[in-house]
Design a protein around this motif. Structure first.
Motif, PDB file in Angstrom:
ATOM      1  N   LEU A 252       2.565 -40.441  16.299  1.00  0.00           N
ATOM      2  CA  LEU A 252       1.416 -39.580  16.557  1.00  0.00           C
ATOM      3  C   LEU A 252       0.170 -40.444  16.442  1.00  0.00           C
ATOM      4  CD1 LEU A 252       2.249 -36.472  14.327  1.00  0.00           C
ATOM      5  CD2 LEU A 252       2.874 -36.854  16.705  1.00  0.00           C
ATOM      6  N   VAL A 253      -0.680 -40.392  17.452  1.00  0.00           N
ATOM      7  CA  VAL A 253      -1.924 -41.154  17.433  1.00  0.00           C
ATOM      8  C   VAL A 253      -3.069 -40.205  17.094  1.00  0.00           C
ATOM      9  CG1 VAL A 253      -3.517 -42.538  18.797  1.00  0.00           C
ATOM     10  CG2 VAL A 253      -1.058 -42.850  19.075  1.00  0.00           C
ATOM     11  N   VAL A 254      -3.839 -40.573  16.060  1.00  0.00           N
ATOM     12  CA  VAL A 254      -4.930 -39.708  15.584  1.00  0.00           C
ATOM     13  C   VAL A 254      -6.235 -40.169  16.246  1.00  0.00           C
ATOM     14  CG1 VAL A 254      -6.174 -38.867  13.567  1.00  0.00           C
ATOM     15  CG2 VAL A 254      -3.719 -39.379  13.419  1.00  0.00           C
TER      16      VAL A 254
ATOM     17  N   VAL B 257      -6.289 -42.252   8.938  1.00  0.00           N
ATOM     18  CA  VAL B 257      -5.077 -42.474   9.724  1.00  0.00           C
ATOM     19  C   VAL B 257      -5.430 -42.702  11.196  1.00  0.00           C
ATOM     20  CG1 VAL B 257      -2.879 -41.477  10.443  1.00  0.00           C
ATOM     21  CG2 VAL B 257      -3.739 -41.056   8.134  1.00  0.00           C
ATOM     22  N   ARG B 258      -4.876 -43.762  11.734  1.00  0.00           N
ATOM     23  CA  ARG B 258      -5.004 -44.029  13.172  1.00  0.00           C
ATOM     24  C   ARG B 258      -3.716 -43.657  13.912  1.00  0.00           C
ATOM     25  NH1 ARG B 258      -9.461 -43.973  11.736  1.00  0.00           N
ATOM     26  NH2 ARG B 258     -11.020 -45.638  11.823  1.00  0.00           N
ATOM     27  N   ALA B 259      -2.588 -43.762  13.204  1.00  0.00           N
ATOM     28  CA  ALA B 259      -1.303 -43.376  13.799  1.00  0.00           C
ATOM     29  C   ALA B 259      -0.314 -43.073  12.685  1.00  0.00           C
ATOM     30  CB  ALA B 259      -0.754 -44.480  14.695  1.00  0.00           C
ATOM     31  N   ALA B 260       0.603 -42.143  12.960  1.00  0.00           N
ATOM     32  CA  ALA B 260       1.636 -41.765  11.994  1.00  0.00           C
ATOM     33  C   ALA B 260       3.005 -41.875  12.649  1.00  0.00           C
ATOM     34  CB  ALA B 260       1.412 -40.336  11.491  1.00  0.00           C
ATOM     35  N   GLY B 261       3.955 -42.455  11.938  1.00  0.00           N
ATOM     36  CA  GLY B 261       5.304 -42.589  12.474  1.00  0.00           C
ATOM     37  C   GLY B 261       6.050 -41.267  12.427  1.00  0.00           C
ATOM     38  N   VAL B 262       6.862 -41.010  13.452  1.00  0.00           N
ATOM     39  CA  VAL B 262       7.710 -39.814  13.511  1.00  0.00           C
ATOM     40  C   VAL B 262       9.137 -40.248  13.202  1.00  0.00           C
ATOM     41  CG1 VAL B 262       8.597 -37.956  14.971  1.00  0.00           C
ATOM     42  CG2 VAL B 262       6.216 -38.714  15.213  1.00  0.00           C
TER      43      VAL B 262
ATOM     44  N   SER C 140       3.862 -41.847  22.558  1.00  0.00           N
ATOM     45  CA  SER C 140       2.845 -41.425  21.609  1.00  0.00           C
ATOM     46  C   SER C 140       2.454 -39.978  21.864  1.00  0.00           C
ATOM     47  CB  SER C 140       1.597 -42.307  21.740  1.00  0.00           C
ATOM     48  OG  SER C 140       1.894 -43.661  21.469  1.00  0.00           O
ATOM     49  N   TYR C 141       2.060 -39.290  20.793  1.00  0.00           N
ATOM     50  CA  TYR C 141       1.676 -37.887  20.852  1.00  0.00           C
ATOM     51  C   TYR C 141       0.382 -37.704  20.056  1.00  0.00           C
ATOM     52  CZ  TYR C 141       6.766 -37.541  21.653  1.00  0.00           C
ATOM     53  OH  TYR C 141       8.057 -37.730  22.091  1.00  0.00           O
TER      54      TYR C 141
ATOM     55  N   THR D 147       1.351 -37.629   6.203  1.00  0.00           N
ATOM     56  CA  THR D 147       0.638 -38.597   7.043  1.00  0.00           C
ATOM     57  C   THR D 147       0.297 -38.072   8.439  1.00  0.00           C
ATOM     58  OG1 THR D 147       2.737 -39.592   7.721  1.00  0.00           O
ATOM     59  CG2 THR D 147       1.605 -40.585   5.836  1.00  0.00           C
ATOM     60  N   TYR D 148       0.834 -36.898   8.812  1.00  0.00           N
ATOM     61  CA  TYR D 148       0.412 -36.285  10.068  1.00  0.00           C
ATOM     62  C   TYR D 148      -0.949 -35.636   9.818  1.00  0.00           C
ATOM     63  CZ  TYR D 148       5.358 -36.226  11.799  1.00  0.00           C
ATOM     64  OH  TYR D 148       6.637 -36.538  12.206  1.00  0.00           O
ATOM     65  N   ALA D 149      -1.974 -36.433   9.660  1.00  0.00           N
ATOM     66  CA  ALA D 149      -3.279 -35.929   9.252  1.00  0.00           C
ATOM     67  C   ALA D 149      -4.338 -36.983   9.554  1.00  0.00           C
ATOM     68  CB  ALA D 149      -3.283 -35.611   7.765  1.00  0.00           C
ATOM     69  N   GLU D 150      -5.590 -36.567   9.443  1.00  0.00           N
ATOM     70  CA  GLU D 150      -6.686 -37.499   9.679  1.00  0.00           C
ATOM     71  C   GLU D 150      -6.894 -38.447   8.505  1.00  0.00           C
ATOM     72  OE1 GLU D 150      -9.516 -35.129  12.831  1.00  0.00           O
ATOM     73  OE2 GLU D 150      -9.731 -34.601  10.695  1.00  0.00           O
TER      74      GLU D 150
END
Length: 297
Positions: free
Chosen positions: A295-297, A34-39, A271-272, A94-97
């Motif tokens: 969210l940016v990973v 994951v490079r980014a996850a939508g909130v 972004s967070y 998806t809030y994960a690596e």
């Protein structure tokens, strides 16, 4: 890997960034770094336990359903995608690596991972509620709470289909709505009269859950033409509550087509990091979003 989870229902303080086992791609699935996850608002609604009766969650649970990233595992039976491809799509946790996706599409050229992560759920939802409202080309669609991610998608998709859109939002977001082709007005006292002065309303969408279903029914004259994604009490007024996900792969394909034709762009407002997931939920719940939060990973 690092992953955002919650072990009890409650406020944003129940979110924890923890070390977790990596998921793996089963049949018909892919895994992405994951490079980014939508909130999405649904994320904090699930965290609060709002959908336990209809969509029960087993605790502890991960958070998030939208992501953009690089494919690093391809499950059995999957074709048309390879390790190393940049994709965006829908999955779980998806809030994960790392996250497993059940629906995906290749990222259009020129789109950043942060931007791409903001599209899957909002485009699927926008396409679904436009369809359920029954609005047709040449008619007018009223969108209450139009400046967020779903609203941004609705305005642009409706315009592409020849539908006129009236959008309500805060005073600060009026120019933003006009930039997306909408006839804009503010909510608050007297908003229904302001809408009537703009013109006839053939169908209406409630995207904010601000208690306006009765007024939307009055403006359309037909509760069957009113659809909400945010007010569970909408059916009490004869309107529809739309909460069942539709055809995500088809929605992603349509999103790619719209973007490639320059007909759809949803900006990232903020972004967070994964560690700031609670702050992202607080901001999302407060509303007044212009575009997307990711969210940016």
């Amino acid at each position: 890997m690092k992953k955002v989870t919650f072990a009890e229902f409650g406020g944003p303080d129940v979110l924890r960034l923890v070390d977790a086992d990596e998921p793996h791609a089963g049949p018909g699935r892919i895994r992405v770094a994951v490079r980014a996850a939508g909130v999405n608002p649904v994320d904090w609604r699930i965290r609060e336990g709002q959908f336990q009766e209809t969509r029960p969650v087993e605790l502890p649970a991960g958070v998030g359903q939208d992501a953009a990233g690089v494919v690093d595992e391809v499950g059995e039976g999957v074709e048309g995608v390879e390790v190393g491809d940049a994709v965006f799509g829908r999955g779980s946790g998806t809030y994960a690596e790392y996250a497993v996706l059940s629906a995906w599409a290749r990222m259009p050229e020129g789109l950043t991972f942060a931007e791409a992560a903001g599209y899957p759920s909002v485009v699927e939802t926008a396409l679904r509620v436009i369809r359920e409202s029954g609005v047709r080309p040449g008619q007018t669609l009223l969108v209450s709470g139009a400046s967020g991610g779903v609203g941004s998608a609705v305005l642009q998709i409706a315009r592409d289909r020849g539908v006129t859109v009236i959008g309500t939002a805060s005073a600060a977001n009026q120019d933003y709505l006009r930039g997306l082709g909408a006839l804009a007005t503010t909510y608050g006292e007297g908003w229904t009269e302001r809408v009537r002065r703009i013109g006839r309303v053939d169908a209406a969408l409630d995207l904010a859950g601000s208690g306006v279903i009765r007024e939307l029914v009055e403006l359309t004259g037909d509760p069957r033409k009113v659809v909400s994604i945010a007010d569970l009490g909408a059916p009490e007024h004869g309107a529809r509550f739309s909460g069942v996900t539709g055809d995500v792969p088809r929605a992603l394909a349509e999103a790619v087509d719209l973007m490639s034709r320059g007909r759809l762009h949803i900006p990232v407002e903020k972004s967070y990091t994964l560690a700031d997931a609670a702050a992202a939920h607080i901001d999302s719940r407060a509303g007044h979003t212009r575009g997307r939060r990711v969210l940016v990973v």
